[in-house]
Design an enzyme around this catalytic site. Structure first.
Site, PDB file in Angstrom:
ATOM      1  N   GLU A 193       0.787  -1.232   0.000  1.00 24.23           N
ATOM      2  CA  GLU A 193       0.000   0.000   0.000  1.00 24.23           C
ATOM      3  C   GLU A 193       0.825   1.293   0.000  1.00 24.23           C
ATOM      4  O   GLU A 193       0.449   2.276   0.644  1.00 24.23           O
ATOM      5  CB  GLU A 193      -0.975   0.007   1.189  1.00 24.23           C
ATOM      6  N   TYR A 197      -5.312   7.782  18.401  1.00 27.29           N
ATOM      7  CA  TYR A 197      -4.754   7.355  19.685  1.00 27.29           C
ATOM      8  C   TYR A 197      -3.387   8.005  19.839  1.00 27.29           C
ATOM      9  O   TYR A 197      -2.675   8.209  18.864  1.00 27.29           O
ATOM     10  CB  TYR A 197      -4.627   5.820  19.786  1.00 27.29           C
ATOM     11  N   ASP A 218     -11.524  -4.937   4.790  1.00 28.66           N
ATOM     12  CA  ASP A 218     -11.358  -4.673   6.223  1.00 28.66           C
ATOM     13  C   ASP A 218     -12.583  -4.000   6.822  1.00 28.66           C
ATOM     14  O   ASP A 218     -13.124  -3.051   6.244  1.00 28.66           O
ATOM     15  CB  ASP A 218     -10.142  -3.768   6.458  1.00 28.66           C
ATOM     16  N   HIS A 224     -10.571  -7.898   8.376  1.00 28.27           N
ATOM     17  CA  HIS A 224      -9.776  -7.585   9.573  1.00 28.27           C
ATOM     18  C   HIS A 224     -10.614  -6.720  10.502  1.00 28.27           C
ATOM     19  O   HIS A 224     -11.342  -5.832  10.053  1.00 28.27           O
ATOM     20  CB  HIS A 224      -8.498  -6.841   9.192  1.00 28.27           C
ATOM     21  N   HIS A 265       1.118  -1.455  17.487  1.00 25.12           N
ATOM     22  CA  HIS A 265       1.014  -0.077  17.959  1.00 25.12           C
ATOM     23  C   HIS A 265       2.192   0.303  18.843  1.00 25.12           C
ATOM     24  O   HIS A 265       2.315   1.451  19.259  1.00 25.12           O
ATOM     25  CB  HIS A 265      -0.297   0.119  18.723  1.00 25.12           C
ATOM     26  N   CYS A 281      -2.221  -5.777  13.294  1.00 24.22           N
ATOM     27  CA  CYS A 281      -2.830  -4.765  12.430  1.00 24.22           C
ATOM     28  C   CYS A 281      -1.834  -4.406  11.341  1.00 24.22           C
ATOM     29  O   CYS A 281      -0.769  -5.023  11.228  1.00 24.22           O
ATOM     30  CB  CYS A 281      -3.218  -3.544  13.279  1.00 24.22           C
TER      31      CYS A 281
END
Length: 771
Positions: free
Chosen positions: A499, A527, A614, A656, A709, A741
């Site tokens: 991507e 976040y 997703d 996902h 993350h 993720c």
């Protein structure tokens, strides 16, 4: 007289100044003192901006370096055991938020701790850090940042209203610490209340008159024990100081939790943008001293408020309570809205009609002030503003940009058979096993690979016209080739193209769809320091042209291994945008699903064997009240199936999903009927896996092996332990190995190291199984 107030402001700044400060601190480019100084300047700017817009009661304490729930935990000295050896408070704070991995030095020991769990904040795309508690938990007011912020504002001549997360929501939204047996976190209420009382006393001593206490769980279905906790908490807090308490709810209706208004607090805030009907239910319950804060301006969207409609509602409250007992406010904190339309020069010049419909946080403050002024001085006192507002609303209602008859006709004519695959999963799986020939425990990633500085620079140059289309296409192909070669070298089984051409999983597709608009500075926090810039859905949605075919076909040409086509699902395309509010969400989602269906069919026709659609937002979109769930799940699951059901049995459909309480919607997840589902699981221990075992999930599944993350790289042994835990609950022939993720926000060194470890784990268990 009626006062104009606010519940919270976009703390990240007009141009994401806080993001840049925090990330510079993490990378060692600035000191802790520089970070604090920059944050103070930012807060002062925000207070002054709100004051200039006419806000009389300005919030303080709404600012955070990462998350307010985490701030609350740290304020009361709550750090799980695994972080307590980290001595520096700020380093400990960020370690809890995002993990920390440091090698040993001559002066310090090795540190390797994962981040705490994140969850979605109600039905928003914001993620909060989940507090962890032990049955013997001690609470002590360690740092009172809200007091410090109040004092600094006061020194500037601004008497703010301090904001804190309420004790019941804080405990209720937390969880038992890792390794601790399940217990009711609300049992800790008698222990935490003294710490809250001390905080209230410090604010009172500093000169505060009012305190805003956020108790958002009041819009949920609550058990009687939670309601009793509210009564105990606010009887204690109301008698502890002379501070007046404004209890705030938002994102929904207070409904059967309306008991809280009865003499327990000095005032209550209602989200009337989401549910204006609740005003009639609450007004008769107020005593003759309580004030009511009217959340009239939508704090979560970007459309101009209907000022006349808001005034109709507000005037009912003033007629009952009098102007002295009414506040006007946004529906919730404006942290969920971008900063100001003043920075949207491109939309203003290229689509002035769309620009005329927009209102961000600064403008929403002005709208609140206008409503208050009209209530105090009559509508004639703001007639010019009302006339301009009415003209903009009429422009939007009648604009040719908002309606496409062909799209609406297609939505109305969708046949029932388009909502399901031709055959059931067991039959499809046989065809997919034969076609794909994958090993046991196949490995894959969720889709994106690191968005490097080179990629961002090339995209900026292309956008500015400094890089030609041909040169940009060559650059993107080289990046895809790099990603494919890396995946083959590492040994992944189902590959992705990485991507590199996508700036965002929603915005990228929005550019390829009719009905979407785009901002330059419509940033909101997702976040921590991670900000997103949601597109704006302002019109009916349809596909402009094939969206991913060229890139995915090229990537497939580079390898003999199966390549996944990558799409964002209809619910997420809708939820992670600033959604239009002039047609039903179901109709809008169906429009998007039909556009995606066309793309899925085209990918299959082009020879792509796996297609991932997703839906990380499907749980996020679940209504807060259970009585509203069935209707939502019916159309949201239907839209996913509509987008994916047009392919043959041998085409493998993946999806996902992000951190979620999957037990709430498990039947709906099964009903999606995806061939493979990957889920964020690494922070949830075994509780999520138990749900899939207990409910006997029948399709293939890839629980996340590690947390993307966090920048830390888990070891092979750590991942082996986690994978072994998965095998306790999930059939081996259905289990995949994958990260939590997408890898977009990570750097290449950590991605390489983590994926090498992950593939090694899958190989280990294959060998173990065949031995």
């Amino acid at each position: 007289m009626v006062s104009a107030t606010n519940l919270g402001f976009p703390y990240v700044g007009a141009k994401r100044e806080l993001k840049k400060l925090v990330e510079s601190f993490w990378s060692g480019k600035i000191s802790e003192a520089d970070l604090l100084s920059g944050a103070h300047q930012l807060q002062e700017t925000h207070w002054k901006v709100q004051q200039e817009q006419g806000i009389a009661q300005i919030p303080s304490g709404d600012f955070t370096f990462y998350d307010r729930m985490l701030d609350t935990a740290c304020n009361f000295g709550i750090a799980p055991q695994r972080y307590q050896h980290i001595q520096n408070p700020l380093e400990q704070y960020f370690a809890m938020a995002r993990g920390l991995q440091k090698s040993a030095t001559a002066t310090s020991e090795k540190v390797d701790v994962p981040a705490m769990e994140m969850k979605k904040w109600f039905d928003t795309n914001y993620h909060f850090i989940v507090p962890e508690f032990e049955p013997t938990q001690k609470f002590e007011l360690k740092t009172a940042r809200v007091v410090e912020q109040f004092k600094r504002a006061k020194a500037l001549g601004i008497n703010t209203r301090p904001v804190v997360v309420g004790p019941v929501s804080f405990l209720h939204l937390g969880k038992p610490a890792k390794g601790v047996e399940e217990f009711n976190t609300l049992d800790l209420l008698p222990k935490v209340l003294p710490a809250y009382v001390e905080l209230f006393k410090q604010l009172e001593a500093a000169g505060a008159d009012w305190i805003q206490v956020d108790e958002p769980i009041l819009v949920l279905d609550l058990e009687s024990s939670v309601k009793l906790a509210f009564e105990k908490a606010y009887k204690t807090l109301s008698g502890a100081t002379q501070l007046k308490t404004l209890l705030t709810t938002y994102f929904g209706r207070i409904d059967n939790n309306v008991f809280i208004v009865k003499d327990l607090v000095d005032g209550i805030h209602l989200d009337l943008a989401r549910n204006p009907e609740q005003l009639e239910a609450v007004l008769p319950l107020l005593n003759d001293k309580q004030i009511l804060s009217l959340g009239l301006v939508d704090g979560r969207n970007i459309w101009k408020n209907d000022l006349n409609k808001s005034l109709d509602l507000a005037e009912k409250a003033v007629a009952v309570l009098g102007s002295e007992r009414v506040l006007v406010a946004p529906s919730c904190s404006l942290a969920h809205s971008p900063y100001s339309t003043a920075f949207e020069k491109k939309i203003k010049s290229e689509n002035p009609e769309l620009f005329s419909w927009l209102s961000y946080s600064v403008e929403k403050c002005a709208e609140v002030a206008t409503i208050a002024k009209a209530l105090n001085g009559g509508r004639a006192s703001v007639q010019a503003e009302l006339n301009a507002n009415a003209a903009d609303l009429e422009s939007r209602r009648t604009s040719k940009q908002t309606t496409n008859p062909a799209v609406r006709e297609r939505v109305a004519a969708v046949p029932a058979q388009d909502y399901k695959r031709a055959n059931a999963f067991p039959h499809r799986r046989e065809a997919q096993v034969k076609k794909l020939n994958l090993p046991l425990y196949p490995t894959t990633t969720i889709g994106s690979f690191p968005q490097t500085k080179d990629i961002r620079v090339a995209r900026q140059k292309y956008t500015k016209g400094e890089l030609s289309q041909a040169d940009y296409d060559i650059f993107i192909k080289e990046e895809m080739k790099r990603v494919v070669e890396f995946q083959e070298k590492v040994g992944l089984d189902v590959l992705v193209h990485g991507e590199p051409e996508r700036n965002d999983m929603v915005e990228h597709f929005g550019h390829l769809l009719h009905g979407y608009g785009f901002t330059e500075n419509g940033w909101v926090v997702s976040y921590g320091s991670r900000c997103v810039k949601p597109p704006v859905i302002y019109g009916d949605v349809s596909r402009r042209c094939p969206m991913t075919i060229d890139e995915i076909v090229y990537a497939q040409s580079l390898t003999k291994k199966p390549m996944k086509g990558m799409l964002t699902g209809p619910v997420t395309m809708m939820k992670w945008s600033f959604i239009r509010n002039d047609i039903p969400a179901k109709d809008l989602c169906t429009q998007i699903a039909l556009a995606l269906r066309d793309e899925v069919v085209d990918l299959e026709t082009a020879g792509i064997p796996c297609i991932q659609v997703d839906e990380p937002a499907i749980r996020e979109g679940l209504p807060l009240r259970r009585q509203d769930w069935d209707a939502y799940l019916d159309w949201s699951v239907g839209c996913f199936r509509l987008s994916t059901a047009g392919v043959r049995d041998e085409t493998q459909i993946h999806t996902h999903m992000c951190y979620s309480d999957f037990n709430d919607i498990f039947d709906a997840i099964q009903a999606l009927d995806a061939d493979v589902i990957t889920i964020e699981n690494s922070k949830s221990d075994e509780k999520l896996l138990k749900i899939f075992e207990r409910k006997q999930y029948t399709n293939e599944i890839g629980p996340g092996l590690y947390d993307i993350h966090s920048p830390r790289v888990p070891s092979v042994e750590e991942m082996k332990t986690r994978f072994a835990d998965m095998l306790k609950y999930l059939p081996k022939h259905l289990l995949w190995a994958n990260p939590d993720c997408g890898l977009k926000s990570r750097g290449w060194p950590e991605v390489e190291a983590a994926l090498i470890n992950m593939v090694e784990v899958a190989k280990h268990f294959r060998e173990q199984d065949s031995a």
